[in-house]
Design an enzyme around this catalytic site. Structure first.
Site, PDB file in Angstrom:
ATOM      1  N   THR A  41       0.685  -1.234   0.016  1.00 13.04           N
ATOM      2  CA  THR A  41       0.065  -0.075  -0.037  1.00 13.04           C
ATOM      3  C   THR A  41       1.057   1.326   0.112  1.00 13.04           C
ATOM      4  O   THR A  41       2.008   1.213   0.306  1.00 13.04           O
ATOM      5  CB  THR A  41      -0.881   0.185   1.223  1.00 13.04           C
ATOM      6  OG1 THR A  41      -0.181  -0.078   2.552  1.00 13.04           O
ATOM      7  CG2 THR A  41      -1.756  -1.196   1.209  1.00 13.04           C
ATOM      8  N   GLU A  72      -5.693  -3.258  -1.995  1.00 10.95           N
ATOM      9  CA  GLU A  72      -6.277  -4.565  -1.364  1.00 10.95           C
ATOM     10  C   GLU A  72      -7.332  -5.228  -2.436  1.00 10.95           C
ATOM     11  O   GLU A  72      -7.676  -6.415  -1.930  1.00 10.95           O
ATOM     12  CB  GLU A  72      -7.126  -4.450  -0.109  1.00 10.95           C
ATOM     13  CG  GLU A  72      -6.036  -3.736   1.125  1.00 10.95           C
ATOM     14  CD  GLU A  72      -5.738  -2.332   1.040  1.00 10.95           C
ATOM     15  OE1 GLU A  72      -5.297  -1.834   2.032  1.00 10.95           O
ATOM     16  OE2 GLU A  72      -6.073  -1.675  -0.106  1.00 10.95           O
ATOM     17  N   TRP A 126     -21.212  16.331   9.211  1.00 12.68           N
ATOM     18  CA  TRP A 126     -20.062  15.863   8.406  1.00 12.68           C
ATOM     19  C   TRP A 126     -19.981  16.916   6.931  1.00 12.68           C
ATOM     20  O   TRP A 126     -21.045  17.343   6.384  1.00 12.68           O
ATOM     21  CB  TRP A 126     -20.266  14.656   7.737  1.00 12.68           C
ATOM     22  CG  TRP A 126     -20.042  13.635   8.893  1.00 12.68           C
ATOM     23  CD1 TRP A 126     -20.792  12.596   9.387  1.00 12.68           C
ATOM     24  CD2 TRP A 126     -18.739  13.242   9.523  1.00 12.68           C
ATOM     25  NE1 TRP A 126     -20.393  12.094  10.349  1.00 12.68           N
ATOM     26  CE2 TRP A 126     -18.997  12.193  10.640  1.00 12.68           C
ATOM     27  CE3 TRP A 126     -17.488  13.923   9.381  1.00 12.68           C
ATOM     28  CZ2 TRP A 126     -17.976  11.667  11.489  1.00 12.68           C
ATOM     29  CZ3 TRP A 126     -16.382  13.213  10.380  1.00 12.68           C
ATOM     30  CH2 TRP A 126     -16.668  12.346  11.195  1.00 12.68           C
ATOM     31  N   LYS A 146     -15.735  17.372  10.209  1.00 12.50           N
ATOM     32  CA  LYS A 146     -16.770  17.320  10.980  1.00 12.50           C
ATOM     33  C   LYS A 146     -16.820  18.648  11.915  1.00 12.50           C
ATOM     34  O   LYS A 146     -16.125  18.916  12.706  1.00 12.50           O
ATOM     35  CB  LYS A 146     -16.678  16.261  12.231  1.00 12.50           C
ATOM     36  CG  LYS A 146     -17.805  15.768  12.787  1.00 12.50           C
ATOM     37  CD  LYS A 146     -17.749  14.554  13.587  1.00 12.50           C
ATOM     38  CE  LYS A 146     -19.273  14.175  14.280  1.00 12.50           C
ATOM     39  NZ  LYS A 146     -19.317  12.948  15.033  1.00 12.50           N
TER      40      LYS A 146
END
Length: 546
Positions: A182, A328, A443, A438
């Protein structure tokens, strides 16, 4: 009762053998560092991959041994893709854009035994120190420079080829064939290990008409590097269907790509939005200079493509296909293509759908889950963390690193992306969980603001980040790069966004920079930006300048 079907192994060995038999004269073109073109065929690829496997076994490779690569996109890298698994080994693509510290960690974590490297990248090898951590290093030579002591010629490893009757060691479809790490944007890079079976199933799904729609009729140029998630699996898929492959080597500048596309009549490419933005800019400046193939398909992934870019590409005769995936997920997780039910929608509404990340291919399941772990309805409005599962989705990291919080107890991979899914299954990312703002308990999507800003005629790039705020907990600020010759007018930007978002969504400030820092895969380094601007509101007791 028992099924009567053969238990035929799904291995990449079949892909390359079939390509040599059916598509043997179709070309694999590689652009050298000096921009000359080197031409091979699928017949050559098969013979050289077998020779590589034979040479590695003679050099002492054992089943499961790792062979690292530090290479650009070209024929020798493809030979490693097929040849190392033929020998029973596991190739490990090293991201040459990572720091020496990360590379050293990755090599040690993977247990790499051998390395195949381009001679033009030998200076990068020097950063490993006086004693590189590999038993043997094989160099793909593009120049006449002498090899440093102790390094071996890749062509010498291949030698005279494999004997005609030579057979590779037995392989099981669940054997590992490749490793990729990754990008490490949220911590140390972690290793994902791909199997024959996962890779073959990924090929079958990605070639479908409603996925990437590859066939023997196509000429593909993967701009996405072969060191990043197997170039999105495209070298394998193209080999499966027999498509001509054109590899750009180290030349990823927009003008170099356009020249190559025209010369080789490329009709499919794949890359990240930043590359496509550069292509768009050059074609807009001189529309007649590059006679591209009609309807050139440009797969985009890595980060969200703004609607404005997709629309502009349409006008230039290039069709952007939005896709999503992760290391992944091998990486194909979804592709956005219109369905018949969208045919009667206005062009603007169709564009909104094309800008979504799209529908999961067969055998990839998706769901979105709220903070309490409850599955969220597919209504295109409610958001939650995106979770996926499927036969080419990882179920852990190499060595079991950091697995506990990335996989649910019922077997779903937690992507860390926040998304909506509409009633027809179209997924749209709204943010990464770590990138949401936030503010006052509500949000705000940084991605939505970024995409809107990049649709403004004065903005080339934009990254929106959450910054600690004394009153609202967090507030968004926008880091922007102006287009050439343009000046940033903050009031005009605010008015532009105000027509699209609620007032409390609007950035509290704009930071103008010459460039936005990027990671090894071209994504914005928002973590770096958050660190740089963490104190932006310090001293603002109620949210207003003191």
């Amino acid at each position: 009762m028992h099924a009567t079907m053969m238990n035929y192994p799904l291995t990449t060995h079949h892909l390359i053998a079939r390509a040599a038999k059916l598509f043997g004269e179709i070309e694999i073109v590689s652009q050298a560092p000096d921009r000359s073109l080197v031409r091979h065929t699928y017949t050559d690829l098969y013979a050289r991959s077998r020779a590589l496997a034979h040479g590695l076994l003679a050099a002492g490779l054992q089943k499961g041994d790792r062979v690292a690569t530090l290479m650009w996109n070209h024929h020798a890298h493809m030979e490693v893709y097929f040849g190392v698994p033929l020998a029973g080994g596991v190739y490990h693509t090293l991201n040459l854009r990572l720091s020496p510290e990360d590379l050293a960690h990755i090599v040690a974590d993977a247990g790499d035994r051998y390395l195949v490297i381009d001679d033009v990248l030998l200076p990068l090898l020097a950063k490993f120190g006086p004693t590189p951590p590999f038993e043997r290093i094989f160099v793909v030579r593009w120049t006449d420079q002498a090899l440093p002591p102790g390094l071996l010629d890749y062509e010498g490893l291949i030698g005279a080829g494999a004997p005609a009757q030579w057979q590779p060691p037995p392989a099981h479809e669940n054997d590992p064939i490749a490793m990729c790490y990754t990008s490490g944007t949220t911590g140390r890079p972690k290793g994902v290990v791909y199997s024959h079976r996962a890779t073959v199933l990924h090929c079958l799904a990605s070639a479908l008409p409603d996925s990437l729609d590859l066939s023997v009729q196509d000429t593909l140029c993967p701009v996405v590097p072969m060191f990043h998630v197997n170039a999105w699996g495209l070298p394998f898929t193209a080999t499966m269907v027999g498509a001509k492959q054109v590899n750009p080597g180290p030349h990823l500048q927009p003008d170099a790509l356009l020249d190559l596309w025209v010369k080789e009549r490329v009709n499919v490419s794949a890359g990240v939005p930043t590359i496509w933005m550069g292509i768009k800019k050059l074609v807009e400046q001189d529309p007649g200079k590059w006679p591209l193939q009609p309807g050139l398909r440009m797969v985009v992934g890595g980060s969200a493509a703004p609607e404005s870019m997709i629309a502009a590409m349409d006008e230039l005769g290039m069709r952007v296909i939005h896709a999503w995936g992760m290391t992944e997920t091998t990486p194909l997780g979804s592709v956005s293509r219109l369905q018949p039910l969208h045919a009667q929608l206005p062009a603007a509404e169709q564009l909104k759908i094309r800008a979504k990340q799209g529908v999961a291919p067969p055998y990839v399941d998706m769901r979105i889950v709220d903070d309490e772990g409850r599955e969220v309805a597919w209504d295109g409005v409610k958001i939650g963390e995106l979770q996926v599962r499927g036969p080419w989705v990882a179920n852990g990291y190499h060595g079991g690193v950091d697995s506990q919080d990335k996989w649910t107890t019922d077997g779903w991979f937690r992507t860390g992306d926040v998304a909506t899914i509409d009633a027809h299954g179209y997924m749209q990312l709204t943010d990464r969980t770590k990138d949401l703002v936030k503010s006052g308990g509500e949000w705000i999507s940084s991605v939505a603001l970024e995409n809107a800003l990049m649709g403004h005629p004065d903005i080339a790039e934009a990254a929106v980040i959450a910054v600690p705020h004394p009153k609202w907990s967090e507030r968004p600020i926008a880091v922007v790069v102006a287009k050439d010759g343009k000046q940033i007018d903050e009031a005009a930007l605010t008015a532009y966004l105000a027509a699209r978002f609620e007032k409390w969504w609007l950035p509290d400030a704009y930071v103008v920079r010459d460039e936005i820092p990027r990671g090894a895969t071209g994504k914005f380094l928002k973590r770096t930006l958050r660190e740089q601007y963490a104190g932006w509101f310090e001293g603002w007791a109620d949210g207003t300048p003191g």
